[in-house]
Every structure is written in structure tokens, then in C-alpha cells.
Design an enzyme around this catalytic site. Structure first.
Site, PDB file in Angstrom:
ATOM      1  N   GLU A 263       0.835  -1.210   0.000  1.00 54.90           N
ATOM      2  CA  GLU A 263       0.000   0.000   0.000  1.00 54.90           C
ATOM      3  C   GLU A 263       0.868   1.257   0.000  1.00 54.90           C
ATOM      4  O   GLU A 263       0.563   2.241  -0.684  1.00 54.90           O
ATOM      5  CB  GLU A 263      -0.925   0.001   1.218  1.00 54.90           C
ATOM      6  CG  GLU A 263      -2.030  -1.044   1.116  1.00 54.90           C
ATOM      7  CD  GLU A 263      -2.846  -1.205   2.391  1.00 54.90           C
ATOM      8  OE1 GLU A 263      -3.988  -1.655   2.282  1.00 54.90           O
ATOM      9  OE2 GLU A 263      -2.343  -0.892   3.491  1.00 54.90           O
TER      10      GLU A 263
ATOM     11  N   LYS B 247     -13.127   5.814  12.023  1.00 49.75           N
ATOM     12  CA  LYS B 247     -11.665   5.824  11.842  1.00 49.75           C
ATOM     13  C   LYS B 247     -11.044   7.194  12.180  1.00 49.75           C
ATOM     14  O   LYS B 247      -9.822   7.327  12.175  1.00 49.75           O
ATOM     15  CB  LYS B 247     -11.307   5.467  10.399  1.00 49.75           C
ATOM     16  CG  LYS B 247     -11.922   4.177   9.872  1.00 49.75           C
ATOM     17  CD  LYS B 247     -11.342   2.962  10.549  1.00 49.75           C
ATOM     18  CE  LYS B 247     -11.842   1.648  10.003  1.00 49.75           C
ATOM     19  NZ  LYS B 247     -11.477   1.360   8.645  1.00 49.75           N
TER      20      LYS B 247
END
Ligand code: 5RP
Length: 230
Positions: free
Chosen positions: A109, A127
Site C-alpha cells: 500500500e 476511523k
């Protein structure tokens, strides 16, 4: 007012991000995780509509999902750059710094994010944090060789490292490495210094801090609304 569940928030954020940031002809980075899952399904819809996209996957799981849904996958080495990557995150702070890697794909990523003109993050509101490291542990990918010594180096950085397990065996990343989930009491201060210090420990491959890498965060809220923070 009716509220949407977390899975629905993930879908709403993912679809909004694809609709907003993916244009015909682009090279697109596909993230990993349960929110990126909806990104991949939405990108597949665009491909079915005739969009000419090339996609780079950030994990074997995302590559398989993309191929199953008819998305053309290319090797990162075979493209000059990635126009836009859409990925999830585990924590997002007010400056759009991140923790990533609870899904175990932080290394690929981060490589794909660094090769991308725009890194777009899709999350549900759970989040969002005021300070990085207060919601979850920081995943750090390490070489298997001598990993107990590497863990000692991590501990000296002020955290409690815990080797990630899958059943009774250590979890192994797509790159064949291990992950230590590092709990920092009170969160992480001086993020860039901490990232440099962790990455300098012999045996550490990469840590899950993503600092100043993000162009926009697409956030879905419980009331079903979606916000784009840039
Ligand atoms: C994987 C990741 C994921 O993007 C992160 O864990 C978020 O996943 P999810 O959308 O399932 O909550 O960093 O390495």
C-alpha cells in the site's frame, strides 16, 4: 433519523470516491480491506461501462478480487505512475495522516501510494481520531530473520510490540514478512521522527504511518451523508 450500519458507510464512502476521482483512461491503484472491497466493485462497474482503466493492486487479495470482476491488472513496474489510488485506513487524524496495515498490506500500500499522483482514503467516521495511535496499534512489517531482536528495537521506541498471529502461526504478509502491532500509550508524538526512527531499525521493512501522503479523505457518516476532506 435513520442510521446506516458500518458496512453501508464503507460502501457509501467507496462509491463516492470512485465517482469523484476516477476518470476514463486512468491508471488506478486498488487498496486493500473491507472498504477497498467496495472500491474494487465500483471500479469493476466502470470497466463494464467501457472505461479504459489500468489497475495496480496493493495485495494478492485485491488483485484476485479485481480479476474475478473483470478489472485489468498491470504490474506497478510496467506503468510510469499511478494517477489515483483509493484505499482504506485504520486511523485518520485532522491533518490526514494515517495508520494503515491492520489488514496486513501496508508495505505494498505504501509503495503504491508513493507512486501515485493522488492518494484518496475512504473511511467510515469510526476511523477519525484526534491523535494518531490512540485508536489502534501501529503495524510494523519486519523480516522474519531475527525478528525477536527487531522487536527489541521497536520496544526501545516506546511501544509494546505484539507479534501478529493467524491461528497458532505468525501472520505472514504477501511479501513473506511478519507484522508487529505496536501499542503506544497516549498515541504517537512527532510522527515523521517516529516513522524515520522505526524504519531505521535493522529488520524493519516498513511501518504503517502514512504522513503527508494523502490528497483527500472521503468520510461516510452514520446519518448516511458523505464528506470529502481535502
Ligand atoms: C490494509 C489496510 C486497510 O486499508 C485498513 O486496514 C482498513 O481496512 P478496512 O477498510 O477493512 O477497515 O491498511 O493493510
Amino acid at each position: 433519523m435513520a442510521q446506516v450500519d458500518q458496512n453501508e458507510m464503507k460502501r457509501i464512502a467507496a462509491e463516492k470516491a470512485v465517482e469523484t476521482f476516477v476518470k476514463d483512461g486512468m491508471t488506478v491503484g486498488l487498496g486493500t480491506g473491507s472498504t477497498a472491497y467496495f472500491v474494487i466493485l465500483k471500479v469493476a462497474e466502470l470497466v463494464k461501462q467501457g472505461y479504459k482503466l489500468k489497475c495496480v493492486a496493493t495485495s494478492v487479495a485485491s488483485e484476485n478480487l479485481a480479476l474475478e470482476n473483470g478489472i485489468p491488472i498491470v504490474d506497478l513496474n510496467d506503468v510510469d505512475h499511478v494517477d489515483v489510488t483509493i484505499d482504506g485506513a485504520d486511523e485518520v487524524d485532522p491533518k490526514m495522516n494515517l495508520i494503515k496495515g491492520l489488514g496486513g498490506a501496508l508495505l505494498r500500500e505504501k509503495i503504491v501510494a508513493a507512486a501515485s499522483v493522488e492518494e484518496i482514503i475512504v473511511v467510515d467516521e469510526s476511523k477519525l481520531v484526534e491523535k494518531i495511535g490512540t485508536r489502534c496499534s501501529l503495524p510494523v512489517e519486519v523480516l522474519p530473520f531475527g525478528h525477536l531482536k527487531t522487536a527489541y528495537g521497536l520496544k526501545r521506541q516506546g511501544c509494546e510490540p505484539v507479534l501478529r498471529m493467524k491461528g497458532s502461526e505468525p501472520f505472514v504478509t504477501d511479501g513473506g514478512n511478519l507484522i508487529y502491532d505496536c501499542r503506544f500509550d497516549g498515541g504517537i508524538d512527532y510522527l515523521s521522527f517516529k516513522e524515520s526512527a522505526l524504519d531505521a531499525i535493522p529488520g524493519v521493512v516498513e511501518c504503517g504511518l502514512f504522513i503527508n501522503m494523502v490528497r483527500a479523505v472521503v468520510i461516510a457518516h452514520k446519518d448516511g451523508s458523505v464528506e470529502i476532506r481535502e
